[in-house]
Motif scaffolding. Structure first.
Motif, PDB file in Angstrom:
ATOM      1  N   LYS A 395       0.844  -1.202   0.000  1.00 20.09           N
ATOM      2  CA  LYS A 395       0.000   0.000   0.000  1.00 20.09           C
ATOM      3  C   LYS A 395       0.877   1.249   0.000  1.00 20.09           C
ATOM      4  O   LYS A 395       0.557   2.244  -0.645  1.00 20.09           O
ATOM      5  CB  LYS A 395      -0.927   0.021   1.221  1.00 20.09           C
ATOM      6  CG  LYS A 395      -2.136  -0.867   1.059  1.00 20.09           C
ATOM      7  CD  LYS A 395      -3.140  -0.700   2.186  1.00 20.09           C
ATOM      8  CE  LYS A 395      -4.271  -1.713   2.002  1.00 20.09           C
ATOM      9  NZ  LYS A 395      -5.184  -1.789   3.135  1.00 20.09           N
ATOM     10  N   LYS A 399       1.479   4.211  -2.929  1.00 24.81           N
ATOM     11  CA  LYS A 399       1.226   5.611  -2.566  1.00 24.81           C
ATOM     12  C   LYS A 399       2.494   6.460  -2.693  1.00 24.81           C
ATOM     13  O   LYS A 399       2.480   7.524  -3.313  1.00 24.81           O
ATOM     14  CB  LYS A 399       0.694   5.705  -1.132  1.00 24.81           C
ATOM     15  CG  LYS A 399       0.525   7.152  -0.697  1.00 24.81           C
ATOM     16  CD  LYS A 399      -0.208   7.304   0.603  1.00 24.81           C
ATOM     17  CE  LYS A 399      -0.584   8.749   0.855  1.00 24.81           C
ATOM     18  NZ  LYS A 399       0.508   9.546   1.414  1.00 24.81           N
ATOM     19  N   ASP A 400       3.582   5.949  -2.121  1.00 24.22           N
ATOM     20  CA  ASP A 400       4.799   6.765  -2.085  1.00 24.22           C
ATOM     21  C   ASP A 400       5.505   6.843  -3.434  1.00 24.22           C
ATOM     22  O   ASP A 400       6.499   7.550  -3.583  1.00 24.22           O
ATOM     23  CB  ASP A 400       5.752   6.233  -1.007  1.00 24.22           C
ATOM     24  CG  ASP A 400       5.178   6.432   0.392  1.00 24.22           C
ATOM     25  OD1 ASP A 400       4.140   7.118   0.503  1.00 24.22           O
ATOM     26  OD2 ASP A 400       5.756   5.904   1.363  1.00 24.22           O
ATOM     27  N   SER A 458      -4.427  -2.890  -1.958  1.00 26.45           N
ATOM     28  CA  SER A 458      -3.432  -1.892  -2.361  1.00 26.45           C
ATOM     29  C   SER A 458      -3.605  -1.542  -3.844  1.00 26.45           C
ATOM     30  O   SER A 458      -3.427  -0.388  -4.235  1.00 26.45           O
ATOM     31  CB  SER A 458      -2.012  -2.368  -2.049  1.00 26.45           C
ATOM     32  OG  SER A 458      -1.685  -3.476  -2.817  1.00 26.45           O
ATOM     33  N   GLU A 461      -6.553   0.843  -4.248  1.00 20.05           N
ATOM     34  CA  GLU A 461      -6.201   2.228  -3.902  1.00 20.05           C
ATOM     35  C   GLU A 461      -5.432   2.895  -5.039  1.00 20.05           C
ATOM     36  O   GLU A 461      -5.658   4.066  -5.373  1.00 20.05           O
ATOM     37  CB  GLU A 461      -5.360   2.260  -2.614  1.00 20.05           C
ATOM     38  CG  GLU A 461      -6.154   1.845  -1.383  1.00 20.05           C
ATOM     39  CD  GLU A 461      -5.342   1.818  -0.087  1.00 20.05           C
ATOM     40  OE1 GLU A 461      -5.936   1.590   0.979  1.00 20.05           O
ATOM     41  OE2 GLU A 461      -4.102   2.010  -0.138  1.00 20.05           O
ATOM     42  N   TYR A 465      -6.461   6.128  -7.544  1.00 25.39           N
ATOM     43  CA  TYR A 465      -5.595   7.274  -7.855  1.00 25.39           C
ATOM     44  C   TYR A 465      -5.487   7.464  -9.373  1.00 25.39           C
ATOM     45  O   TYR A 465      -5.609   8.584  -9.884  1.00 25.39           O
ATOM     46  CB  TYR A 465      -4.189   7.081  -7.239  1.00 25.39           C
ATOM     47  CG  TYR A 465      -3.176   7.961  -7.918  1.00 25.39           C
ATOM     48  CD1 TYR A 465      -3.089   9.318  -7.595  1.00 25.39           C
ATOM     49  CD2 TYR A 465      -2.355   7.471  -8.945  1.00 25.39           C
ATOM     50  CE1 TYR A 465      -2.202  10.153  -8.265  1.00 25.39           C
ATOM     51  CE2 TYR A 465      -1.473   8.292  -9.620  1.00 25.39           C
ATOM     52  CZ  TYR A 465      -1.403   9.638  -9.280  1.00 25.39           C
ATOM     53  OH  TYR A 465      -0.541  10.471  -9.959  1.00 25.39           O
ATOM     54  N   SER A 680      -0.169  13.943  -5.662  1.00 26.99           N
ATOM     55  CA  SER A 680      -0.015  13.085  -4.472  1.00 26.99           C
ATOM     56  C   SER A 680      -1.190  13.229  -3.510  1.00 26.99           C
ATOM     57  O   SER A 680      -1.577  12.267  -2.853  1.00 26.99           O
ATOM     58  CB  SER A 680       1.260  13.437  -3.709  1.00 26.99           C
ATOM     59  OG  SER A 680       2.369  12.928  -4.391  1.00 26.99           O
ATOM     60  N   TYR A 683      -4.206  10.937  -3.513  1.00 26.70           N
ATOM     61  CA  TYR A 683      -4.070   9.524  -3.136  1.00 26.70           C
ATOM     62  C   TYR A 683      -4.674   9.236  -1.775  1.00 26.70           C
ATOM     63  O   TYR A 683      -4.415   9.924  -0.802  1.00 26.70           O
ATOM     64  CB  TYR A 683      -2.596   9.113  -3.116  1.00 26.70           C
ATOM     65  CG  TYR A 683      -2.419   7.641  -3.377  1.00 26.70           C
ATOM     66  CD1 TYR A 683      -2.023   7.177  -4.620  1.00 26.70           C
ATOM     67  CD2 TYR A 683      -2.696   6.688  -2.388  1.00 26.70           C
ATOM     68  CE1 TYR A 683      -1.889   5.829  -4.880  1.00 26.70           C
ATOM     69  CE2 TYR A 683      -2.570   5.336  -2.641  1.00 26.70           C
ATOM     70  CZ  TYR A 683      -2.165   4.913  -3.883  1.00 26.70           C
ATOM     71  OH  TYR A 683      -2.048   3.570  -4.150  1.00 26.70           O
ATOM     72  N   GLN A 684      -5.477   8.196  -1.728  1.00 31.55           N
ATOM     73  CA  GLN A 684      -6.048   7.803  -0.443  1.00 31.55           C
ATOM     74  C   GLN A 684      -5.679   6.383  -0.108  1.00 31.55           C
ATOM     75  O   GLN A 684      -5.836   5.482  -0.944  1.00 31.55           O
ATOM     76  CB  GLN A 684      -7.559   7.938  -0.499  1.00 31.55           C
ATOM     77  CG  GLN A 684      -7.970   9.383  -0.348  1.00 31.55           C
ATOM     78  CD  GLN A 684      -9.450   9.529  -0.153  1.00 31.55           C
ATOM     79  OE1 GLN A 684     -10.228   8.701  -0.621  1.00 31.55           O
ATOM     80  NE2 GLN A 684      -9.844  10.590   0.525  1.00 31.55           N
ATOM     81  N   THR A 685      -5.183   6.211   1.086  1.00 28.80           N
ATOM     82  CA  THR A 685      -4.887   4.853   1.535  1.00 28.80           C
ATOM     83  C   THR A 685      -5.405   4.684   2.956  1.00 28.80           C
ATOM     84  O   THR A 685      -5.456   5.654   3.708  1.00 28.80           O
ATOM     85  CB  THR A 685      -3.369   4.563   1.513  1.00 28.80           C
ATOM     86  OG1 THR A 685      -3.154   3.262   2.066  1.00 28.80           O
ATOM     87  CG2 THR A 685      -2.567   5.583   2.314  1.00 28.80           C
ATOM     88  N   ASP A 690       0.730   4.809   7.296  1.00 27.67           N
ATOM     89  CA  ASP A 690       0.895   6.036   6.532  1.00 27.67           C
ATOM     90  C   ASP A 690       0.919   7.261   7.433  1.00 27.67           C
ATOM     91  O   ASP A 690       1.595   8.243   7.145  1.00 27.67           O
ATOM     92  CB  ASP A 690      -0.227   6.166   5.505  1.00 27.67           C
ATOM     93  CG  ASP A 690       0.058   7.292   4.537  1.00 27.67           C
ATOM     94  OD1 ASP A 690       1.191   7.333   4.018  1.00 27.67           O
ATOM     95  OD2 ASP A 690      -0.827   8.135   4.336  1.00 27.67           O
TER      96      ASP A 690
END
Ligand code: GP9
Ligand code: MN
Length: 710
Positions: A395, A399-400, A458, A461, A465, A680, A683-685, A690
């Protein structure tokens, strides 16, 4: 003081100085292990191995001096050995500071095109404590010259030399056995140079690497251009022309590969306790915008992930033993996807992976494949509970990565290598809530569903995005499982989970389990379907190229486009077993692919002989192509050889930004298209880690030494 003197070997005797030099060299090695290298020692057993691993080779090398009768030979020889060994250790210390890797023999001899040797900048890599690597030699030599340590002129009995050499061999055998206990197939699979140093020490690693590269060089030197002819004859006649219905339907779209670690097909549409394990992947699999395959097989050998990557990037097979990436990848010539897509259609390329760059030798291989960017663990915060055995949790990886992905010029060819769904499938309980797994009694099987569920979330998500950032509609997303996650030895537990009878489980059933998902999702398409065609990882590259409107004909590729009417549906496994819609060949025994019935004939029977022979030929030709590095002789019209020296994977973000700046209004990155604003924030996680603030080192530990034994 006297007491200390009593336990130290008396340096005025030959055996005394021998013992002293060995003891000091051992100390220096330990110092390097702890201070300069990152060996990721993860349990007391490994610690023990690390403690003893320099002993055998130092005994052997320094022990050569024991055979010298005359003192004018004994002393120079023993110091020469010490100096050479110290040079090797120190070169590696310096090299590691720059490359986080150990020096291969081809780097030292300048043979490697990829690994820059130590250049003028090496001076800048020295540190004050380096003096400790040399000070012992200086002091002892001064003491000898000033006669503070006396020269011992008495020759040693030859038997002492033999005794120490034998002791060295014995030590090495013990060392190797302990290493194999902790990491089976250490030398045949060669995951990572750090592993070999950790288990066997630098000297043994260098010798092993030297032998291997000598073998590779011999094979290459004997190769001639004409050996390509047979290969070309095969690939030309095997080529499957594109199907016009599909040719170019994804032209100029971004390509996003999502590597589903250890993910098997049986997870798709699978319910546990009434709940879908991977609801999001299921929806993609069944979507009208996806071409999904239910008879797609992994074809990896010992190189596992790296073999899958190699097949997908090059449409050539991995090696019969070990990993092609690790063994040949630093020096071989490739005609691989990143370079082909760049040259034929202007694609940029990058890999996102939360493990260290040296694993599977990726730091070197990717340059030869023509990858422009490689974001490895050092680009992410992997501290604390943000990572597990093989690196950053999925995840967080997705995201990163946005801050890097959004600066890639479009169209891009991007690959995400996930890691959380990897043996032994450990996961923190806070990462998977609302899912109750099986209770088979086999922890590996039970946990497998949990990590697969996590991977599914993951990806969802990430998809959200892609959609919100407007990237999805311009992209084709290819998802594939790289290889099995549940080994044949665990099939009993698996049978229970799948509601099958473990008692009647056969080899045929195990072969069926080698199916992995292969989903080509092209948002905007409405004719997607689940396809019956049999195919494997070797077929992915020509298929993708044709979807992008790039003909694969001029390249040497062993797979065929799955959409083509000429597609070869016989799927070869690395051990020369094979499956086709009609037959399955296991160890020479033929089964009916539909019913699993043993047909009572072997693979030399007329009905299957041609397929068996073709599979064998295909694998042999691929091996000869790679082992002899024959692509260096092959120059398809318009394709320029990759120059690995052009790539270096540091400061990636800065490089991306420089290109954006250079292109100005012509920049096509997601960031530029978003009016120079980051995406960025979209983005939702729900990843609990996080919000935790963890900092400091970004180096991670491989904490699961028992992996890969499955
Ligand atoms: C490590 C990961 C795992 O970086 O790709 O490789 P595997 O053990 O599956 O071959
Ligand atoms: Mn893998």
């Amino acid at each position: 003081m006297k007491k200390i003197k009593n336990i130290l070997p008396n340096p005025n005797t030959r055996l005394g100085i021998f013992g002293l030099l060995i003891a000091i060299f051992w100390l220096k090695t330990m110092f390097a292990y702890i201070v300069d290298f990152h060996l990721s020692v993860s349990n007391p057993f490994q610690f023990l191995i690390v403690l003893i691993n320099p002993i055998a080779t130092t005994l052997l090398l320094f022990g050569i001096a024991l055979y010298c009768k005359k003192s004018r030979f004994f002393y120079p020889v023993i110091f020469l050995m010490d100096i050479l060994n110290t040079v090797l250790l120190y070169l590696n210390v310096i090299y590691f500071r720059e490359f986080t890797d150990f020096m291969t023999v081809s780097t030292m001899t300048g043979y490697s095109k990829v690994n820059q040797g130590l250049s003028g900048s090496s001076l800048a890599l020295t540190l004050p404590h380096d003096v400790l690597y040399w000070i012992d030699l200086i002091i002892i030599l001064i003491l000898l010259f000033t006669r503070k340590i006396k020269i011992d002129h008495r020759p040693l009995n030859k038997r002492i030399g033999y005794a120490f050499s034998s002791l060295a061999v014995l030590f090495f055998t013990i060392n190797l056995s302990l290493a194999e206990m902790d990491r089976p197939q250490l030398l045949t699979r060669t995951f990572d140079r750090t592993y070999i140093v950790k288990y066997l020490g630098i000297d043994a690693f260098t010798v092993y690497d030297g032998l291997k590269s000598q073998h590779n060089n011999d094979l290459r030197a004997s190769a001639t251009k004409s050996e390509l002819n047979e290969i070309l004859k095969f690939t030309k006649s095997h080529y499957a022309k594109p199907n016009s219905k599909y040719y170019g339907i994804a032209k100029n779209k971004n390509v996003i590969y999502i590597h589903l670690e250890s993910f098997q097909q049986f997870l798709i549409n699978q319910k546990i306790n009434g709940q879908e394990v991977t609801p999001f992947l299921n929806s993609l699999y069944n979507s009208k915008s996806s071409y999904s395959f239910k008879n797609f097989f992994h074809q990896v050998g010992q190189g596992k992930t790296s073999d899958a990557e190699n097949m997908l990037e090059t449409s050539t097979y991995g090696l019969p033993q070990g990993s092609l990436f690790a063994q040949l990848g630093s020096d071989n010539t490739f005609q691989a996807a990143p370079a082909i897509l760049k040259q034929e259609a202007g694609y940029s390329s990058g890999v996102f992976h939360g493990n260290i760059a040296s694993f599977w030798n990726r730091n070197n291989v990717y340059k030869n494949l023509g990858y422009q960017y490689f974001f490895d663990a050092s680009y992410y915060n992997t501290t604390g509970d943000r990572s597990l055995g093989y690196g950053l949790k999925d995840k967080l990886l997705f995201k990163d990565s946005v801050k890097y992905l959004e600066h890639l010029q479009q169209p891009f060819y991007a690959k995400y290598l996930t890691v959380t769904n990897h043996f032994p499938y450990d996961i923190d309980s806070e990462d998977v809530t609302n899912f109750t797994t099986t209770n088979t009694g086999d922890k590996v099987v039970d946990n497998y569903f949990l990590t697969a569920h996590y991977l599914d979330q993951s990806i969802k998500e990430f998809y959200d995005y892609l959609e919100k950032s407007g990237t999805l509609k311009n992209s084709v997303i290819v998802l594939y499982g790289d290889h099995y996650g549940i080994s044949n030895s665990e099939n009993e537990g698996l049978a229970k989970a799948l509601g099958k009878n473990p008692e009647t489980w056969t080899d045929f059933d195990s072969t069926q389990m080698q199916r992995v998902p292969f989903i080509i999702n092209i948002p905007g398409q409405t004719n997607g379907k689940v396809m019956d065609e049999y195919a494997g990882e070797i077929d992915v590259l020509p298929t993708l190229m044709h979807l992008l409107g790039i003909d694969s004909q001029k390249y040497i590729q062993f797979g065929t486009d799955v959409f083509s009417p000429d597609h070869d549906q016989v799927v070869a496994f690395r051990n020369k077993d094979w499956v086709s819609p009609k037959y399955t060949s296991i160890d020479g025994e033929i089964y009916d692919s539909k019913t699993g019935k043993d047909l009572g004939f072997t693979d030399d029977a007329k009905a299957v002989k041609a397929d068996t022979e073709r599979v064998s030929k295909e694998l042999n030709l691929s091996d000869s192509l790679n082992e002899k590095n024959l692509l260096r002789f092959y120059h398809p019209a318009g394709f320029k050889d990759v120059d690995p020296r052009k790539y270096n994977y540091s400061d990636e973000l800065q490089k991306e930004k420089n290109i954006e700046k250079l292109l100005g209004t012509k920049s096509t990155s997601i960031f530029s298209k978003n009016h120079d604003q980051t995406t960025s924030k979209i983005y939702q996680t729900d990843a609990p880690e996080d919000s935790h603030q963890t900092t400091s080192s970004n180096r991670i530990k491989i904490t699961n030494p028992d992996d890969n034994t499955n």
